[in-house]
Design an enzyme around this catalytic site. Structure first.
Site, PDB file in Angstrom:
ATOM      1  N   GLY A 220       0.829  -1.196   0.000  1.00  0.00           N
ATOM      2  CA  GLY A 220       0.000   0.000   0.000  1.00  0.00           C
ATOM      3  C   GLY A 220       0.863   1.244   0.000  1.00  0.00           C
TER       4      GLY A 220
ATOM      5  N   CYS B  97       5.323  -6.068   1.709  1.00  0.00           N
ATOM      6  CA  CYS B  97       5.673  -4.653   1.781  1.00  0.00           C
ATOM      7  C   CYS B  97       4.927  -3.961   2.934  1.00  0.00           C
ATOM      8  CB  CYS B  97       5.426  -3.984   0.437  1.00  0.00           C
ATOM      9  SG  CYS B  97       6.320  -2.424   0.222  1.00  0.00           S
ATOM     10  N   TYR B  98       3.941  -3.120   2.642  1.00  0.00           N
ATOM     11  CA  TYR B  98       3.167  -2.470   3.701  1.00  0.00           C
ATOM     12  C   TYR B  98       2.535  -3.505   4.624  1.00  0.00           C
ATOM     13  CZ  TYR B  98      -0.391   0.457   5.970  1.00  0.00           C
ATOM     14  OH  TYR B  98      -1.170   1.107   6.901  1.00  0.00           O
TER      15      TYR B  98
ATOM     16  N   HIS C 159       8.122  -7.388  -3.586  1.00  0.00           N
ATOM     17  CA  HIS C 159       6.846  -7.748  -4.219  1.00  0.00           C
ATOM     18  C   HIS C 159       6.991  -9.038  -5.023  1.00  0.00           C
ATOM     19  CE1 HIS C 159       4.468  -4.103  -3.306  1.00  0.00           C
ATOM     20  NE2 HIS C 159       5.656  -3.532  -3.247  1.00  0.00           N
TER      21      HIS C 159
ATOM     22  N   GLU D 116       4.668 -10.768  -6.285  1.00  0.00           N
ATOM     23  CA  GLU D 116       3.636 -10.896  -7.315  1.00  0.00           C
ATOM     24  C   GLU D 116       4.077 -10.335  -8.658  1.00  0.00           C
ATOM     25  OE1 GLU D 116       2.653  -6.929  -5.218  1.00  0.00           O
ATOM     26  OE2 GLU D 116       3.613  -8.852  -4.788  1.00  0.00           O
TER      27      GLU D 116
ATOM     28  N   SER E 167     -23.804  -9.315 -26.686  1.00  0.00           N
ATOM     29  CA  SER E 167     -23.137  -8.194 -27.329  1.00  0.00           C
ATOM     30  C   SER E 167     -22.255  -8.647 -28.473  1.00  0.00           C
ATOM     31  CB  SER E 167     -22.276  -7.447 -26.309  1.00  0.00           C
ATOM     32  OG  SER E 167     -21.201  -8.277 -25.873  1.00  0.00           O
ATOM     33  N   GLY E 168     -21.972  -9.942 -28.528  1.00  0.00           N
ATOM     34  CA  GLY E 168     -21.041 -10.458 -29.527  1.00  0.00           C
ATOM     35  C   GLY E 168     -19.663 -10.681 -28.965  1.00  0.00           C
ATOM     36  N   GLY E 169     -19.406 -10.168 -27.755  1.00  0.00           N
ATOM     37  CA  GLY E 169     -18.116 -10.347 -27.109  1.00  0.00           C
ATOM     38  C   GLY E 169     -18.022 -11.673 -26.384  1.00  0.00           C
ATOM     39  N   VAL E 170     -16.819 -11.980 -25.908  1.00  0.00           N
ATOM     40  CA  VAL E 170     -16.585 -13.272 -25.268  1.00  0.00           C
ATOM     41  C   VAL E 170     -17.343 -13.395 -23.945  1.00  0.00           C
ATOM     42  CG1 VAL E 170     -14.477 -12.444 -24.135  1.00  0.00           C
ATOM     43  CG2 VAL E 170     -14.807 -14.892 -24.491  1.00  0.00           C
ATOM     44  N   ASP E 171     -17.472 -12.307 -23.194  1.00  0.00           N
ATOM     45  CA  ASP E 171     -18.115 -12.394 -21.877  1.00  0.00           C
ATOM     46  C   ASP E 171     -19.571 -12.830 -21.987  1.00  0.00           C
ATOM     47  OD1 ASP E 171     -15.695 -11.427 -20.997  1.00  0.00           O
ATOM     48  OD2 ASP E 171     -16.384  -9.357 -20.836  1.00  0.00           O
ATOM     49  N   SER E 172     -20.340 -12.137 -22.822  1.00  0.00           N
ATOM     50  CA  SER E 172     -21.752 -12.489 -22.952  1.00  0.00           C
ATOM     51  C   SER E 172     -21.915 -13.852 -23.621  1.00  0.00           C
ATOM     52  CB  SER E 172     -22.511 -11.418 -23.739  1.00  0.00           C
ATOM     53  OG  SER E 172     -22.011 -11.292 -25.052  1.00  0.00           O
TER      54      SER E 172
ATOM     55  N   LYS F 285     -10.475 -11.899 -16.983  1.00  0.00           N
ATOM     56  CA  LYS F 285     -10.744 -12.112 -18.407  1.00  0.00           C
ATOM     57  C   LYS F 285     -10.130 -13.413 -18.928  1.00  0.00           C
ATOM     58  CE  LYS F 285     -12.378  -9.769 -21.200  1.00  0.00           C
ATOM     59  NZ  LYS F 285     -13.698  -9.759 -21.856  1.00  0.00           N
TER      60      LYS F 285
END
Length: 539
Positions: A71, A98-99, A192, A194, A246-251, A395
């Protein structure tokens, strides 16, 4: 009429308490979400929570371990974020980064103060204890430091708390520590792990998860499918659910998942907002009717959306109006179709980054970066209860889920497209002529990226219409036309992103084609901003 009902924001939509979970206390680090990703990549489900989350709520998640993120604050400053010290009494290991390390050590009675030597960037650490956290690591390795404060060991002979030093640098004697007292097991790193700039960071996190927390590693997408399907069936029951495509991968993934869960109870509604990419409507209709054989209804609402957006230039107001109109179209679609009168649920492709960035996440630290029509800006009375089966996923995890569900590769790897569509890629007022111009430019960008075999190598590529005009020369005449920006980014999780280093010859061809083929554009620029500090979309 029912009011909007959101998933329980105190737990995962599919019940993290039912699976092995690592809880991450988010103290405001820009890389807190990256910690969550690294833990999931290692095979353990992770969940970000606010440091102020009551200890009983954290206990109810039944974590196998806790991570305290970094942080920007100093632990000794007034108002610095903190957490309930009872976090150490959960009976599970705690890792401070870290923090997080500084705060935990201060709670244990160690001194934290400004260091004589700050460390920012790469640093070499010497590992002196190669057990548990540092198991099987080399005696010396590179880490990424970002701190001006340090933890200081108690003076020799004092009665201060005992900590084991695991690693150090020439200017940071306590670069990694261990403190075990009965059931209290704490590990801290000043760097860090990560970040990819810490080459052995992934191994350290795996050591924490498997050597220390004794995790089983049961976070698999095939298991998630079964859990999500069962949850959807239990939630929806015998009612009908409407999914906005919508045509996207999510929907697409949401539709495939719900089709597996409730079959003919699913009706997909595709709203032609007039804000879509070139030939989007034809692609959606052919794909979902022919491939999925689902009940698909198309609504032509271009005039309504453009009327709502007339004269509007504020990005958030655009999103809010689009969200309201989107919901009203859904309500009209059910009201005008008697066979859909029993529709009680609205399914949306909300992802974990959407939840976090819209300020709805458990971490509670977001400034509300943006509003999507599938996260924010919804009217209170929409007439549906929300079903968001992807709410816990990043995603790339959605793409993996799509593969498990058997979606076509072309659909799975299609670049993301924002819910508000091209409205947030036109800076300023949205009009039909501007949309047509931008669609033509965007089509050229995608064609050239695909021709150069760079589509899969990039995460998102698109054109943006800027609210400026510039002087140009075409033939023997002076022009005063629009400027278009090209945006291309590479990212793993869309929480952070770097601008893509496209070959100059590809950029040159894109620019030449746009200026020559799209009337009204005489200048093309390339966006070389990373996220952060910029966002991927311009609005």
């Amino acid at each position: 009429m029912s009011t909007i009902t959101k998933p329980n924001e105190n737990t995962s939509a599919t019940g993290p308490a039912a699976r092995e979970t690592v809880v991450i206390l988010d103290f405001g680090s820009q890389t807190a979400q990256l910690i969550a990703r690294r833990v999931r990549d290692a095979g353990v489900f992770s969940l970000l929570v606010a440091p102020s989350t009551p200890i009983e709520k954290i206990r109810s998640l039944k974590p196998v371990g806790v991570i305290m993120s970094g942080g920007p604050a100093s632990v000794y400053e007034q108002g610095a974020p903190t957490c309930d010290p009872a976090i150490f009494d959960l009976g599970v290991p705690v890792l401070g980064i870290c923090y997080g390390m500084q705060l935990a050590c201060r709670m244990m009675g160690l001194e934290v103060k400004r260091a004589d030597h700050r460390e920012f960037g790469r640093a070499a650490i010497s590992i002196t204890d190669r057990n548990d956290l540092m198991h099987a690591l080399p005696e010396s390795t590179t880490v990424w430091m970002s701190h001006g404060d340090q933890v200081f060991a108690p003076a020799a002979g004092s009665s201060g708390p005992k900590v084991d030093v695991l690693a150090s640098t020439p200017t940071c004697p306590l670069a990694a520590v261990r403190a075990i007292n009965g059931s209290r097991r704490f590990y801290g790193v000043q760097f860090h792990p990560e970040l990819t700039h810490t080459p052995q960071g992934g191994a350290m996190l795996q050591n924490f998860l498997y050597e220390i927390c004794k995790a089983k590693g049961d976070w698999r997408m095939s298991d998630y499918v079964n859990t999500a399907v069962e949850q959807a069936r239990a939630t929806i029951g015998s009612k009908r659910v409407i999914c906005g495509l919508s045509g996207g991968v999510d929907s697409a993934v949401v539709a495939a998942l719900l089709h597996r869960a409730v079959g003919k109870q699913l009706t997909c509604v595709f709203v032609d907002t007039g804000l879509l990419r070139n030939a989007e409507r034809a692609l959606v209709e052919s794909t979902f009717r022919d491939h999925f054989h689902v009940d698909l209804r198309t609504v032509d609402a271009e005039k309504d959306f453009l009327a709502d957006l007339a004269g509007i230039t504020d990005p958030q107001e655009k999103r809010r109006r689009i969200g309201h109109r989107f919901i009203s179209v859904f309500k009209a679609a059910t009201r005008d179709n008697p066979e859909l009168a029993d529709a009680a649920f609205l399914a949306q492709g909300t992802l974990y980054p959407d939840v976090i960035e819209s300020g709805h996440g458990l971490s509670g630290t977001s400034a509300g970066i943006k509003l999507h029509h599938n996260v924010g800006g919804l009217p209170e009375d929409i007439g549906f209860k929300l079903v968001e089966p992807l709410r816990d996923l990043f995603k790339d995890e959605v793409r993996k889920l799509g593969e498990v569900l058997g979606l076509p590769e072309k659909m799975i790897w299609r670049h993301p497209f924002p819910g508000p569509g091209l409205a947030v890629r036109i800076i300023g007022e949205v009009t039909k002529p501007k949309l047509d111009l931008l669609r033509a430019c965007d089509q050229i960008v995608i064609e050239e990226i695909e021709a150069a075999n760079l589509y899969r190598a990039t995460s998102q590529v698109f054109a943006v219409l800027l609210p400026v005009k510039s002087v140009g020369v075409m033939g023997d005449g002076r022009t005063y036309d629009s400027c278009v920006a090209v945006r291309a980014v590479s990212t793993e999780d869309f929480m952070s992103a770097d601008w893509a280093r496209l070959p100059h010859e590809v950029l040159a061809k894109i620019s030449s084609r746009i200026i020559n083929e799209v009337r009204g554009v005489n200048r093309v620029v390339y966006d070389i901003s990373s996220k952060p500090p910029a966002t991927i979309e311009w609005e």
